[in-house]
Design a protein around this motif. Structure first.
Motif: not given
Length: 322
Positions: A230-259
């Protein structure tokens, strides 16, 4: 457009149409290289510099596609969104170019530089608390009051198609890439990258980079379902929001890995980029380089496209200045 159910999945034809539609309103951004970072990583890195984009971020691509794709009968009420910064100012930029209103809900903790940019482009800001719950509740009020068309920051097929134009340009500018890496928050840029590469270069690996302190996409990827913070805390302010159903479709089907990378690693990568490449990038954009420096064996010997997503930095609060 509200979260689609059933999902409206954009196609690569949508990316091509978006590129034609937004061409008058965006830059074809340059690709830079760095001998220093190549030697450090053992890879050939090609930095796609969306920090030089109109409005200072890649998000102007998706925002412009949504705004300039609106039918005339929807223009009077304008557009609305919620965003920590770059989508807000990008949508304000695009709406201003089309002469329509833009209503934006922003966390009160968003960087002042981004708030100033939104207002400078004519956006109307309503502030919320820095949590997904507050953001969505306040936005519901704004949309009910204005009747404006909702352009979601990332879970919108128009936005994803627009973001896909970035990797389309990158593949034209640098043939023969082995991998592409971009930051991940809500997943709009990664989804657009997946959409383009899965259709034009399916052999290219796609990596997403995320802060350790906002690693919900990493945990979602490992678990096989969306896990939202809900409210993560990081210096990377543009990356605090969660995945949603449409973006999860692409991430789960095509991303090699998350680092992932730590806060110190992100800040160091940001500072080194400023120092060595002489370009201004924001903390969110330093996460891919931070993860490459942390995991050189993953990228060694490869030609890697690195998407630098934006350069909207509050110069009075640089993270390495105590």
């Amino acid at each position: 457009m509200k979260d689609a159910s059933p999902l409206v999945i954009p196609t690569y034809d949508d990316v091509i149409a978006a590129h034609d539609r937004i061409a008058p309103y965006i830059h074809r951004t340059p690709v830079l290289t760095s001998t220093y970072f190549n030697e450090m990583t053992g890879a050939e890195l090609f930095f796609k510099c969306e920090n030089f984009q109109k409005a200072g971020a890649f998000k102007v691509r998706g925002a412009s596609n949504a705004v300039f794709g609106l039918p005339d009968d929807m223009l009077e009420k304008g557009v609305a969104t919620h965003s920590s910064g770059n989508h807000a100012l990008s949508l304000s930029y695009a709406a201003g170019r089309r002469g329509i209103p833009c209503h934006v809900v922003m966390p009160r903790t968003a960087p002042q530089a981004k708030k100033d940019a939104v207002r400078g482009y004519g956006g109307i800001i309503r502030e919320c608390e820095p949590s997904t719950t507050s953001r969505e509740a306040v936005f519901a009020e704004v949309q009910a009051e204005t009747g404006a068309d909702f352009v979601h920051p990332y879970n919108d097929p128009r936005v994803i198609a627009g973001q896909g134009t970035c990797s389309r340009e990158l593949m034209e500018q640098v043939p023969g890439l082995d991998a592409v890496i971009a930051p991940i928050g809500g997943g709009g840029m990664i989804s657009g990258t997946c959409l383009t590469l899965s259709n034009t270069a399916p052999g290219v690996e796609i990596y997403a980079a995320e802060p350790e302190q906002a690693d919900d996409a990493y945990r979602s990827f490992k678990a096989g379902h969306i896990i939202a913070d809900d409210a993560p805390n990081t210096i990377a302010d543009g990356l605090k929001v969660p995945l949603k159903d449409l973006t999860w479709h692409f991430v789960s089907n095509h991303v090699t890995d998350i680092l992932t990378a730590s806060e110190d690693e992100i800040i160091d990568a940001m500072k080194q980029t400023w120092k060595r490449m002489k370009i201004v990038i924001e903390a969110s954009c330093a996460v891919p380089l931070a993860t490459i420096l942390k995991n050189p064996d993953v990228f060694k010997g490869k030609r890697v496209g690195v998407i630098i997503t934006g350069g909207n930095v509050d110069l009075d609060t640089l993270p390495w200045i105590k």
